[in-house]
Design an enzyme around this catalytic site. Structure first.
Site, short mmCIF file in Angstrom:
data_model
loop_
_atom_site.label_atom_id
_atom_site.label_comp_id
_atom_site.label_asym_id
_atom_site.label_seq_id
_atom_site.Cartn_x
_atom_site.Cartn_y
_atom_site.Cartn_z
N PHE A 113 -1.84 28.29 -9.59
CA PHE A 113 -3.03 27.46 -9.54
C PHE A 113 -4.08 28.18 -8.94
O PHE A 113 -3.87 28.98 -7.85
CB PHE A 113 -2.60 26.21 -8.45
CG PHE A 113 -3.64 25.06 -8.80
CD1 PHE A 113 -3.83 24.27 -9.85
CD2 PHE A 113 -4.62 24.92 -7.79
CE1 PHE A 113 -4.66 23.25 -9.83
CE2 PHE A 113 -5.56 23.78 -7.68
CZ PHE A 113 -5.57 23.11 -8.79
N ASP A 184 4.87 27.41 -3.68
CA ASP A 184 3.99 26.31 -3.91
C ASP A 184 4.84 25.13 -4.69
O ASP A 184 5.23 25.27 -5.83
CB ASP A 184 2.91 26.70 -4.63
CG ASP A 184 1.73 25.57 -4.53
OD1 ASP A 184 2.15 24.07 -4.65
OD2 ASP A 184 0.54 25.61 -4.64
N TYR A 209 0.13 14.00 -3.03
CA TYR A 209 -0.52 13.07 -3.90
C TYR A 209 -0.29 12.77 -5.52
O TYR A 209 -0.71 12.30 -5.89
CB TYR A 209 -2.12 13.00 -3.74
CG TYR A 209 -2.62 14.52 -4.03
CD1 TYR A 209 -3.05 14.91 -5.27
CD2 TYR A 209 -2.97 15.26 -2.79
CE1 TYR A 209 -3.29 16.07 -5.24
CE2 TYR A 209 -3.44 16.39 -3.06
CZ TYR A 209 -3.44 16.92 -4.20
OH TYR A 209 -3.89 18.47 -4.47
N LYS A 210 0.39 13.95 -5.79
CA LYS A 210 0.89 14.07 -7.01
C LYS A 210 2.12 13.41 -7.21
O LYS A 210 2.08 12.09 -7.27
CB LYS A 210 1.17 15.58 -7.71
CG LYS A 210 -0.16 16.24 -7.58
CD LYS A 210 -0.13 17.76 -7.74
CE LYS A 210 -1.57 18.36 -7.54
NZ LYS A 210 -1.52 19.77 -7.59
N ARG A 355 -2.07 17.42 -21.29
CA ARG A 355 -0.84 17.28 -20.39
C ARG A 355 -0.25 15.97 -20.05
O ARG A 355 -1.10 15.01 -19.91
CB ARG A 355 -1.27 17.93 -18.85
CG ARG A 355 -0.54 18.52 -18.00
CD ARG A 355 -1.36 19.40 -16.98
NE ARG A 355 -2.19 18.58 -16.14
CZ ARG A 355 -2.11 18.71 -14.82
NH1 ARG A 355 -1.53 19.75 -14.15
NH2 ARG A 355 -2.95 18.10 -14.13
#
Ligand SMILES: *Cc1c(COP(=O)(O)O)cnc(C)c1O
Length: 396
Positions: A113, A184, A209-210, A355
């Site tokens: 990322f 990560d 939060y994912k 996605r």
């Protein structure tokens, strides 16, 4: 066993929506609204400053850390919650470099990322010791792990394609050459079983939060293996101090993982996260993984059968991917906007990726089938080919 009908009932999802973006922002757990309201009214409103002690606000980062630890295969006392993932990755990298003072290479990959790479660039520049951030293609990582590497810094599951690295093998290879491994877990925590202890990972961080459904702005978490907890932290904030309320002018790091804390924790966000983690208490991560793989395979089969103009961007082998399925289409952005307009919510990642997050806690076969049918219809009728679907919003 996990009852996925029961977990579905614990989320407040709008009627008629197929939500395939829980890999980016998990939906609202029904209990979260009550939990936040109680924290606001009873604790903040009723107890005021005394709530830091009486309502346990000050210990909440450690308590929530221990609950997340179970989901990522870590021991109690090795995970703490706070700040953002970008910051937590930076803390991990700084600690790893401190443990390998005579090495100058940080190895990462082009599937990482961007924020992780940006933060590494900033840290290495600030250190001013001639470190190099070496970024190779994901498939070249293993061969690039050599004795000059101080730290391997990778995201386990690629945010674009869902390709999953072999955490155990790459960590072992890093250790063979004397390097440390930082993982990560943004697209792993709450999405698939993770075994930080078993793989011997040195450091890890992730967001809540994912897939963990902690809500927008929910704090990150950080893991430090027990052997490395003595390292002095980069961000020496007062809440990582041994005795914050001694107000000593000199920093002394707190015991264990507590030194990875920085400043005042986000109490309302932690209340929401607590409600989200209650749902995970009923979930067996192996069962979740099996169901995610089944639903992912089903989406691939249905889309490939009906949509000749999209190409699969995710690994076909379910063991080689995380919990999302991505497809490429040259007009991916407009196609996704058309899908969202029909209630099938995924997202788009540049340059051409559609996605879809696979989240069995609230998604089943019916949702997968509807998503594939809607996509097929949009492509068959070119319903995406409208100006309003091509206007890019700030968040894609
Ligand atoms: C989502 C994500 C981040 C986000 O970091 P924040 O600081 O929480 O905004 C970082 N790394 C990866 C791999 C991500 O997927």
């Amino acid at each position: 066993m996990t009852d996925f009908t029961a977990t579905r009932a614990r989320f407040d999802l709008p009627d008629g929506i197929v939500y395939l973006d829980g890999n980016s922002l998990g939906p609202l757990p029904r209990d979260a609204a009550h939990r936040i309201a109680r924290t606001v009214t009873d604790e903040w409103g009723g107890q005021l400053i005394t709530a830091w002690n009486r309502a346990g606000w000050m210990d909440q980062p450690a308590r929530l850390g221990d609950r997340i630890a179970r989901l990522v295969g870590a021991a109690p006392g090795t995970v703490v919650v706070g700040d953002t993932l970008s910051l937590k990755v930076t803390q991990c990298l700084a600690a790893a470099l401190q443990l390998r003072p005579d090495r100058r290479v940080v190895l990462s990959d082009s599937g990482n990322f961007p924020s992780d790479l940006y933060m590494a660039q900033g840290l290495l520049a600030a250190l001013g010791q001639g470190h190099e951030l070496r970024v190779v293609a994901p498939e070249d990582v293993e061969a690039a792990i050599g004795p000059e590497v101080a730290a391997l810094m990778l995201t386990e599951v690629d945010y674009r394609t869902g390709r999953k690295h072999d955490m155990a093998a790459l960590t072992a290879k890093a250790h063979d050459v004397g390097a440390l491994a930082i993982w990560d877990l943004a697209h792993s925590a709450g999405a698939l079983p993770v075994d930080l202890t078993g793989t011997g990972a040195d450091f890890a961080a992730g967001c809540t939060y994912k897939f963990l459904n902690g809500g927008p702005g929910a704090p990150a978490f950080v893991y430090v293996a027990p052997d490395h907890q003595h390292v002095a932290p980069l961000l020496s904030g007062w809440l990582g101090h041994e005795a914050p309320f001694a107000f000593d002018p000199d920093y002394r790091p707190g015991p264990g993982i507590s030194r990875m804390r920085v400043g005042t924790p986000p109490v309302l966000q932690m209340a929401a996260l607590e409600a989200a983690l209650d749902i995970f208490d009923t979930v067996d991560m192996q069962a979740l993984r099996a169901r995610s793989q089944h639903l992912g395979d089903r989406l691939i089969a249905a889309v490939e059968a009906r949509c000749p103009n999209v190409t699969l961007a995710s690994p076909r082998d379910p063991e080689a991917r995380g919990s999302q399925i991505s497809f490429r289409h040259p007009e991916g952005y407009a196609v996704m906007q058309a899908l969202i307009a029909r209630g099938v919510v995924g997202d788009f990642r540049a340059p051409d990726i559609l996605r879809f997050g696979i989240t069995p806690l609230y998604i089943g076969e019916a949702e997968i089938d509807r998503a594939a049918e809607t996509l097929a219809d949009i492509l068959d009728t070119a319903a995406w080919d409208r100006p309003e679907y091509k206007h890019r919003a700030a968040v894609t």
